[in-house]
Scaffold this active site. Structure first.
Site, PDB file in Angstrom:
ATOM      1  N   LYS A 187       2.663  -2.516  -6.395  1.00  0.00           N
ATOM      2  CA  LYS A 187       2.748  -2.211  -4.783  1.00  0.00           C
ATOM      3  C   LYS A 187       2.666  -4.054  -4.723  1.00  0.00           C
ATOM      4  O   LYS A 187       2.523  -4.380  -3.784  1.00  0.00           O
ATOM      5  CB  LYS A 187       1.874  -1.245  -4.566  1.00  0.00           C
ATOM      6  CG  LYS A 187       2.239   0.487  -4.657  1.00  0.00           C
ATOM      7  CD  LYS A 187       1.387   1.191  -4.753  1.00  0.00           C
ATOM      8  CE  LYS A 187       1.862   2.427  -5.242  1.00  0.00           C
ATOM      9  NZ  LYS A 187       0.640   3.683  -5.522  1.00  0.00           N
TER      10      LYS A 187
ATOM     11  N   GLN B  90      -5.071   4.851  -4.017  1.00  0.00           N
ATOM     12  CA  GLN B  90      -4.212   4.976  -4.902  1.00  0.00           C
ATOM     13  C   GLN B  90      -4.856   6.229  -5.614  1.00  0.00           C
ATOM     14  O   GLN B  90      -6.162   6.842  -5.921  1.00  0.00           O
ATOM     15  CB  GLN B  90      -4.533   4.532  -6.545  1.00  0.00           C
ATOM     16  CG  GLN B  90      -3.518   3.941  -7.693  1.00  0.00           C
ATOM     17  CD  GLN B  90      -2.485   4.461  -6.938  1.00  0.00           C
ATOM     18  OE1 GLN B  90      -1.245   3.695  -6.600  1.00  0.00           O
ATOM     19  NE2 GLN B  90      -1.170   5.453  -7.381  1.00  0.00           N
TER      20      GLN B  90
ATOM     21  N   ASP C 287       0.788   6.374   3.020  1.00  0.00           N
ATOM     22  CA  ASP C 287       1.552   7.182   2.094  1.00  0.00           C
ATOM     23  C   ASP C 287       2.505   8.695   2.974  1.00  0.00           C
ATOM     24  O   ASP C 287       2.175   9.052   2.359  1.00  0.00           O
ATOM     25  CB  ASP C 287       0.606   7.570   0.942  1.00  0.00           C
ATOM     26  CG  ASP C 287       0.639   6.972  -0.211  1.00  0.00           C
ATOM     27  OD1 ASP C 287       1.151   6.623  -0.220  1.00  0.00           O
ATOM     28  OD2 ASP C 287      -0.248   6.885  -0.542  1.00  0.00           O
TER      29      ASP C 287
END
Ligand code: NDP
Length: 289
Positions: free
Chosen positions: A53, A97, A120
């Site tokens: 990422k 994460q 997200d």
């Protein structure tokens, strides 16, 4: 029939280069898009995802801040850090994460992210916005799937779409996005009575199960579009350990009209859509969206 391959890697590359241009334009206007990635602990798979990422951001001209916190980080310390990032105007997107170490309440942590920075799309307010038909951030994997269907010219209005899997990060938001495009959507899961009966009706079949090569050619309607979200390892045999999807590519590609490969399908698109969401967040702040 031999299925047409829907090339997620190629589409993702095009999206990344488009994002690089948008990032350069916004940076020239004095707003450099910024993403904060928070990694708690040292799960090796998570470390790889996070590294990718950060690399994707660098290549697209998006500033990334990687916060590596020790596995024993307390919930309060993590919430405090997220609060700082929520208040930091140079950060437009925040990603924590998952999975988090067991002592941390994942729901609580996700809900502590400012919804307008939740790239997200997992915050309950973003899930609700998606559900009510005015999405702010679409979760990256289902968003990437929608982009692939669009690029492949798949007509969704009126189509029978079957999603196998009902997780909050893939199956459910995927179903909502398909519904928004006026597909007739069926969601299947581990308690579905006759899975094949459903999958064989699908004009568009999305597999998000987490079971290696579970969807076989005989479960697919001839000519269907098959999107394989799964990322698994082949458990045994000559190819043991190799990456594979939830779909048995060999038998499925003889029946389907179009299919995504694993690797090179949904995976690169998920990565690209995180950049898209971060860019959208920054553009909203800049008032250009
Ligand atoms: P989850 O484990 O959270 O969900 C799996 C879903 O599959 C559940 O809803 C479960 O049903 C259902 N399921 C399990 N077994 C069966 C069965 N025999 N028949 C029908 N349904 C079944 O997984 P995720 O949604 O997080 O991920 C799914 C897959 O996608 C995984 O392989 C994951 O690695 C991959 N993935 C890939 C990404 C990418 O970028 N390519 C991104 C995210 C995930 P129930 O709810 O009843 O338990």
């Amino acid at each position: 029939m031999t299925a047409r391959i829907i090339d997620g890697a190629a589409l993702a590359a095009r999206i990344r280069s488009e994002i690089a241009q948008r990032a350069a334009t916004l940076t020239a206007q004095g707003i450099r898009p910024g993403l904060a990635v928070v990694l708690v602990g040292d799960d090796p798979a998570s470390a790889v995802y996070v590294r990718n990422k950060v690399k994707d951001c660098e290549e697209a001209g998006i500033r990334s801040v990687l916060d590596r916190l020790p596995a024993q980080t307390s919930e309060q310390a993590l919430l405090t850090r997220i609060d700082e990032l929520n208040r930091d105007p140079s950060i437009h997107g925040i990603l924590v994460q998952l999975p988090l170490p067991g002592h941390l309440d994942e729901r609580l942590v996700i809900e502590s992210i400012a919804p307008e920075k939740d790239v997200d799309g997992f915050h309950v307010s973003n899930a609700g916005a998606l559900m009510t038909g005015s999405p702010r951030f679409r979760p990256c994997t289902p968003y990437g799937v929608m982009k692939m269907l669009e690029a492949a010219g798949v007509k969704l209005a009126g189509a029978e779409a079957v999603v196998v899997g009902r997780s909050n990060i893939v199956g459910k938001p995927q179903a909502m996005l398909l519904l928004q495009e006026s597909a007739t959507v069926t969601i299947c899961h581990s308690r579905t009575r006759d899975l094949t009966e459903h999958t064989r009706r699908a004009d568009v079949l999305i597999a998000a199960v987490g079971k290696a090569q579970m969807i076989t050619g005989d479960m697919i309607k001839p000519g269907a579009v098959v999107i394989d979200v799964g990322m698994n390892r082949i458990p045994a045999g000559p190819n043991a350990g190799k990456l594979c999807g939830d779909v048995d590519f060999e038998s499925a590609s003889k029946v389907a009209g179009a299919i995504t490969p694993v690797p090179g399908g949904v995976g690169p698109m998920t990565r690209a859509m995180l950049l898209v969401n971060t860019m959208e967040a920054a553009e909203r702040v800049a008032g250009v969206r």
